[in-house]
Design a protein around this motif. Structure first.
Motif, mmCIF file in Angstrom:
data_model
loop_
_atom_site.group_PDB
_atom_site.id
_atom_site.type_symbol
_atom_site.label_atom_id
_atom_site.label_comp_id
_atom_site.label_asym_id
_atom_site.label_seq_id
_atom_site.Cartn_x
_atom_site.Cartn_y
_atom_site.Cartn_z
ATOM 1 N N PHE A 187 0.842 -1.208 0.000
ATOM 2 C CA PHE A 187 0.000 0.000 0.000
ATOM 3 C C PHE A 187 0.873 1.252 0.000
ATOM 4 O O PHE A 187 1.676 1.467 0.907
ATOM 5 C CB PHE A 187 -0.919 -0.003 1.227
ATOM 6 N N ASP A 188 0.711 2.058 -1.057
ATOM 7 C CA ASP A 188 1.414 3.333 -1.211
ATOM 8 C C ASP A 188 0.397 4.444 -1.056
ATOM 9 O O ASP A 188 -0.684 4.378 -1.652
ATOM 10 C CB ASP A 188 1.986 3.459 -2.634
ATOM 11 N N CYS A 189 0.719 5.486 -0.315
ATOM 12 C CA CYS A 189 -0.235 6.586 -0.242
ATOM 13 C C CYS A 189 0.390 7.842 0.334
ATOM 14 O O CYS A 189 1.464 7.797 0.936
ATOM 15 C CB CYS A 189 -1.454 6.214 0.591
ATOM 16 N N GLN A 190 -0.302 8.939 0.086
ATOM 17 C CA GLN A 190 0.004 10.195 0.746
ATOM 18 C C GLN A 190 -1.218 10.452 1.619
ATOM 19 O O GLN A 190 -2.319 10.661 1.099
ATOM 20 C CB GLN A 190 0.167 11.287 -0.321
ATOM 21 N N ALA A 191 -1.045 10.404 2.929
ATOM 22 C CA ALA A 191 -2.193 10.586 3.817
ATOM 23 C C ALA A 191 -2.331 12.059 4.179
ATOM 24 O O ALA A 191 -1.373 12.664 4.677
ATOM 25 C CB ALA A 191 -2.002 9.751 5.081
ATOM 26 N N GLU A 192 -3.484 12.622 3.863
ATOM 27 C CA GLU A 192 -3.802 13.999 4.285
ATOM 28 C C GLU A 192 -4.517 13.858 5.623
ATOM 29 O O GLU A 192 -5.578 13.232 5.681
ATOM 30 C CB GLU A 192 -4.742 14.667 3.282
ATOM 31 N N ALA A 193 -3.942 14.432 6.646
ATOM 32 C CA ALA A 193 -4.513 14.159 7.968
ATOM 33 C C ALA A 193 -4.735 15.425 8.785
ATOM 34 O O ALA A 193 -3.974 16.384 8.695
ATOM 35 C CB ALA A 193 -3.591 13.214 8.740
ATOM 36 N N ASP A 194 -5.828 15.397 9.541
ATOM 37 C CA ASP A 194 -6.094 16.405 10.570
ATOM 38 C C ASP A 194 -6.256 15.648 11.869
ATOM 39 O O ASP A 194 -7.163 14.821 11.993
ATOM 40 C CB ASP A 194 -7.392 17.169 10.260
ATOM 41 N N VAL A 195 -5.382 15.921 12.802
ATOM 42 C CA VAL A 195 -5.441 15.197 14.067
ATOM 43 C C VAL A 195 -5.649 16.208 15.193
ATOM 44 O O VAL A 195 -5.038 17.280 15.200
ATOM 45 C CB VAL A 195 -4.143 14.392 14.325
#
Lengths: 271, 366
Positions: free
Chosen positions: B168-176
């Motif tokens: 699994f390859d990804c760019q995670a856009e995150a708001d934590v």
């Protein structure tokens, strides 16, 4: 002229009579204003009080009065101690037994080194030595006991251990505590070792995160905001060790002497 | 008339908040705290975001793998295990004599068909002797391992298996969003005053992930496959059947979409850890929510090298797995409980004697 002189002399005597306590004691340590003692008894007591005081350089004094003139016994005793000039040397070290016949009050007052030698607990014990005779009206015997035992108290204080509440004897740890201590010292390391070794037996563990797969520059934090929300306040009362302050001459364990801001300490009651 | 009023709750005591015209803030009559309206609105929005965070990120799984060519199909054989239903792919020159997973010798050869062609293969770097050597090393230092296990135990079979993995390859856009506290303590006269300040911390950004491996096999224990990570992907090659001779390859039986759930859990945890690492100067920090959306989320199908070692001891199967590239070997071992008891007593008894003696010698004061 003679009449004027007589008037001022009479006025001086009158004012002097009103003053509290009446007159300076002239170095006497047993003042029987209430006239409870015969002159011989008074002299004997004076002699022994002087002897004890000189030996320990701390006045042991007795004052009997008919009335407190409306004062409370504690304040009267303090005033009398100053006015009568009790107390040894500049430090005014001493112990005074005040007896008032009006309401049958007695009061043990100490000052300076007297506070060290006569602790709160010591005063309590000292009472037992003279109070029975005082209640019985045997004043000479009562005062003799007071002087004699004051000497004993001063002697003990000179030896470095004033009469005071017995120090609590350090209690030996109960057997159960010892057993628990031994178990903790022995089972603890054994448990840690076994737990560590057992954990080595199980090496197949599922992965929780994917940190190994984040490239070196893989984390970019663009937004960052810290906002204060609210505060909560919790207050705890700190338990006080003791209410007795300040102390002198105490040896701990709930003993010592409660000294007032005036420098006096005392204990009294009815006889 | 519809009631359009929103009931805002005090974050400290959950009491109702009212707007205080004098200060322009929302005030709580219960605990006395007051808040900027923007803060309370942000907290209310947090709840909605937290609910949205439960939604799983989407993956483009259709790009994983490709169809086999006819020539490749002709050079491959498939063996099916009637006992555990595993399907093993071998090239025509490698014959599977028993099931790589359950050891069942009655594997049934079948014509190769279906399934996806892997995108990548990571060739074996370590040979069978290395696996045996790693196993002996694995036994070392294990004081609770039964002696008979190492003496009597014989590895029944060692197989080099290409295990199917989804990468699994990804760019995670995150708001934590975190909740954090700072605690100050002071003593005033006879009171110990503890003031706890509560903060709302938000971190937003991107976290890149490259080739998170999740095995696509129900036969392979997930814990074993996770524990032999990581692989060095520099040696990853486009798939070719040329790497298969001498080894067996398992056909995936868990598809990419299903495997994505395990990847999501690991991504979420890593995003939280990465962002919480930027939180400094606070005493306690807990995650309120983590909203993660995937950009460029793509999945590839790869075969990764694993040496599987099976042994039976006292009617129990013990499985060891070794990373065929790095040599990392894992596997749970049996425990000799009498030895545990002996070690426990051997440590505890002398210590108890020493402690007892010390207590006795010093005991007069205790």
């Amino acid at each position: 002229m003679k009449k004027t002189l007589q008037f001022f002399l009479a006025l001086a005597l009158f004012l002097g009579a009103l003053a509290l306590p009446a007159l300076a004691a002239d170095g006497r340590l047993v003042i029987d204003d209430a006239e409870l003692l015969t002159s011989d008894a008074c002299a004997r007591l004076e002699e022994s009080a002087q002897a004890v005081s000189a030996e320990y350089r701390c006045d042991v004094a007795i004052l009997t009065v008919q009335s407190l003139d409306g004062w409370d016994v504690e304040s009267y005793a303090e005033q009398a101690y100053d006015q009568k000039g009790f107390g040894w040397g500049d430090a005014k070290d001493g112990v005074l037994l005040l007896v008032s016949m009006e309401a049958r009050d007695y009061y043990i007052l100490t000052y300076g080194y007297g506070n060290t030698a006569f602790t709160d607990y010591g005063k309590e014990l000292l009472e037992d030595t003279f109070l029975p005779a005082l209640s019985d009206g045997d004043y000479e015997r009562s005062f003799a006991h007071f002087i004699e035992n004051s000497g004993v108290y001063l002697d003990q204080a000179r030896g470095g251990s004033p009469v005071d509440r017995p120090q609590p004897v350090p209690q030996k740890a109960p057997l159960l505590t010892k057993v628990l201590l031994v178990l903790l010292c022995s089972l603890g390391p054994a448990l840690i070792f076994c737990w560590n070794q057992l954990s080595k037996m199980k090496s197949a563990k599922p992965a929780r995160s994917a940190g190994n797969y984040i490239p070196a520059d893989g984390v970019r934090v663009i937004r960052k905001e810290d906002v204060f929300l609210y505060r909560t306040v919790v207050r705890h009362k700190i338990p006080q060790a003791s209410n007795n302050t300040p102390r002198s001459g105490g040896i701990g364990g709930g003993g010592g002497t409660t000294v007032r801001s005036s420098g006096f300490s005392g204990r009294g009651g009815k006889f | 008339m519809p009631n359009t009023a929103t009931l805002y709750q005090c974050p400290a005591c959950t009491g109702p908040l009212r707007f205080d015209g004098g200060s322009g803030k929302l005030a709580c009559d219960h605990c006395g705290n007051s808040y900027e309206t923007a803060v309370i609105e942000a907290l209310a929005a947090d709840k909605e975001r937290a609910a949205a965070a439960a939604a799983q990120p989407e993956w483009a799984t259709e790009a994983a793998g490709s169809p086999w060519s006819d020539a490749e199909k002709a050079g491959l054989r498939i063996y099916s295990c009637p006992a555990c239903a595993a399907e093993i792919i071998c090239d025509a020159s490698t014959a599977a004599t028993s099931c790589a997973y359950c050891g069942n010798p009655a594997v049934v050869p079948k014509l190769f068909s279906g399934s996806l062609r892997p995108d990548y293969v990571l060739p074996f770097r370590l040979e069978k002797p290395a696996a045996l050597e790693a196993l002996q090393k694995h036994y070392k230092g294990k004081r609770f391992l039964p002696r008979e296990f190492t003496q009597q135990n014989h590895i029944e079979e060692i197989r080099g298996i290409y295990v199917p993995f989804w990468l699994f390859d990804c760019q995670a856009e995150a708001d934590v969003c975190f909740r954090a506290t700072r605690v100050h303590s002071s003593t005033v006269r006879d009171e110990q005053i503890t003031v706890t300040e509560h903060f709302r911390l938000t971190r937003g950004g991107q976290v890149a992930f490259q080739k998170i491996p999740v095995d696509g096999s129900t036969k392979m224990p997930d814990a074993h496959m996770d524990a032999i990570e990581p692989y060095d992907y520099k040696e990853l090659r486009p798939f070719s059947t040329a790497y298969l001779p001498g080894f067996q390859a398992e056909r995936y039986d868990v598809d990419a979409a299903t495997s994505a759930e395990r990847a999501n859990v690991r991504i979420r945890k890593s995003v939280e850890e990465s962002f919480s690492a930027t939180v400094a100067g606070y005493g306690g920090c807990t995650t309120e929510y983590a909203n993660i959306a995937l950009a460029q989320g793509e999945v590839k199908y790869a075969l990764l090298p694993v040496w599987m070692l099976n042994t039976r001891w006292k009617n129990q199967t013990f499985t060891f797995a070794m990373n065929g590239q790095t040599g990392k070997l894992i596997g749970d071992l049996p425990v000799a409980w009498p030895r545990v008891a002996a070690w426990f007593a051997g440590i505890a008894a002398p210590l108890a004697a020493v402690a007892g003696l010390l207590l006795y010698l010093l005991g007069e004061g205790l």
